[in-house]
Design a protein around this motif. Structure first.
Motif, PDB file in Angstrom:
ATOM      1  N   GLU A 125      10.656  -9.942  -3.911  1.00  0.00           N
ATOM      2  CA  GLU A 125      10.596  -9.553  -5.732  1.00  0.00           C
ATOM      3  C   GLU A 125       9.570  -8.622  -6.087  1.00  0.00           C
ATOM      4  O   GLU A 125      10.713  -7.786  -7.008  1.00  0.00           O
ATOM      5  N   ILE A 126       8.564  -8.214  -6.085  1.00  0.00           N
ATOM      6  CA  ILE A 126       8.148  -7.063  -7.351  1.00  0.00           C
ATOM      7  C   ILE A 126       9.018  -5.297  -6.044  1.00  0.00           C
ATOM      8  O   ILE A 126       9.538  -5.320  -7.177  1.00  0.00           O
ATOM      9  N   ALA A 127       9.124  -5.403  -5.183  1.00  0.00           N
ATOM     10  CA  ALA A 127       9.931  -4.476  -4.561  1.00  0.00           C
ATOM     11  C   ALA A 127      11.444  -4.490  -5.754  1.00  0.00           C
ATOM     12  O   ALA A 127      11.784  -3.548  -5.439  1.00  0.00           O
ATOM     13  N   LYS A 128      11.586  -5.209  -5.038  1.00  0.00           N
ATOM     14  CA  LYS A 128      13.569  -5.357  -6.071  1.00  0.00           C
ATOM     15  C   LYS A 128      13.643  -4.414  -7.086  1.00  0.00           C
ATOM     16  O   LYS A 128      14.128  -4.669  -7.657  1.00  0.00           O
ATOM     17  N   SER A 129      11.848  -5.081  -8.198  1.00  0.00           N
ATOM     18  CA  SER A 129      12.162  -5.472  -9.234  1.00  0.00           C
ATOM     19  C   SER A 129      11.714  -3.691  -9.447  1.00  0.00           C
ATOM     20  O   SER A 129      12.207  -3.038 -10.713  1.00  0.00           O
TER      21      SER A 129
ATOM     22  N   GLN B  32       0.404  -1.083  -0.227  1.00  0.00           N
ATOM     23  CA  GLN B  32       0.196   0.599   0.070  1.00  0.00           C
ATOM     24  C   GLN B  32       1.001   1.064  -0.002  1.00  0.00           C
ATOM     25  O   GLN B  32       0.639   1.869  -0.635  1.00  0.00           O
ATOM     26  N   ALA B  33       1.656   1.456   0.741  1.00  0.00           N
ATOM     27  CA  ALA B  33       2.897   2.102   0.837  1.00  0.00           C
ATOM     28  C   ALA B  33       3.522   2.527  -0.389  1.00  0.00           C
ATOM     29  O   ALA B  33       3.603   3.153  -0.963  1.00  0.00           O
ATOM     30  N   PHE B  34       3.609   1.486  -1.084  1.00  0.00           N
ATOM     31  CA  PHE B  34       4.596   1.691  -2.951  1.00  0.00           C
ATOM     32  C   PHE B  34       3.135   2.130  -3.128  1.00  0.00           C
ATOM     33  O   PHE B  34       3.237   2.993  -4.706  1.00  0.00           O
TER      34      PHE B  34
END
Length: 133
Positions: free
Chosen positions: A127-131, A8-10
């Motif tokens: 994994e999404i955050a890293k990408s 949610q923060a992203f």
């Protein structure tokens, strides 16, 4: 779909946008029906419960009667379905989603498109955050 606080923060910071698209082929009668029901859910503000009702199932939906029962349980009304399921806009959306997936060479679900790159298969939020970095 995002459920984690970091997700949610992203989203709130504008770093992540979640868009769900159907990949139903018109010749796949059951898949196309489910995609149309989910699209009716989107049009009526009930996307998440309808989408979740179909995607959280352990077994495939057996037939159209079961699909309708699941859609009703998820909050769609008979009138909403009757008015929208075969409406030109609904068909245009479902067909357009399939064509968009085809154009990106997406052949399975789930798939993610992050920063213009297709990632086939399930991804964790980490994994999404890293990408995205």
């Amino acid at each position: 779909f995002p459920s984690h606080d970091m997700d949610q923060a992203f989203i709130k910071k504008g770093k992540l946008k979640v868009v769900s698209k159907s990949m139903a082929r018109p010749e796949d009668k059951m898949g196309f029906l489910l995609a149309k029901l989910v699209e009716v859910g989107r049009q009526t503000g009930k996307f998440l419960p309808v989408h979740h009702a179909f995607t959280s199932r352990e077994e495939d939906v057996a037939d159209s009667l079961q699909a309708m029962k699941i859609a009703f349980e998820a909050g769609l009304t008979e009138e909403e379905i009757r008015l929208r399921i075969n409406a030109p806009f609904t068909l245009q959306q479902v067909n357009g989603d399939f064509k968009a997936a085809e154009a990106l060479n997406i052949s399975g679900t789930p798939s993610f498109v992050l920063n213009g790159k297709v990632h086939p298969g399930y991804m964790t939020f980490v994994e999404i955050a890293k990408s995205l970095q």
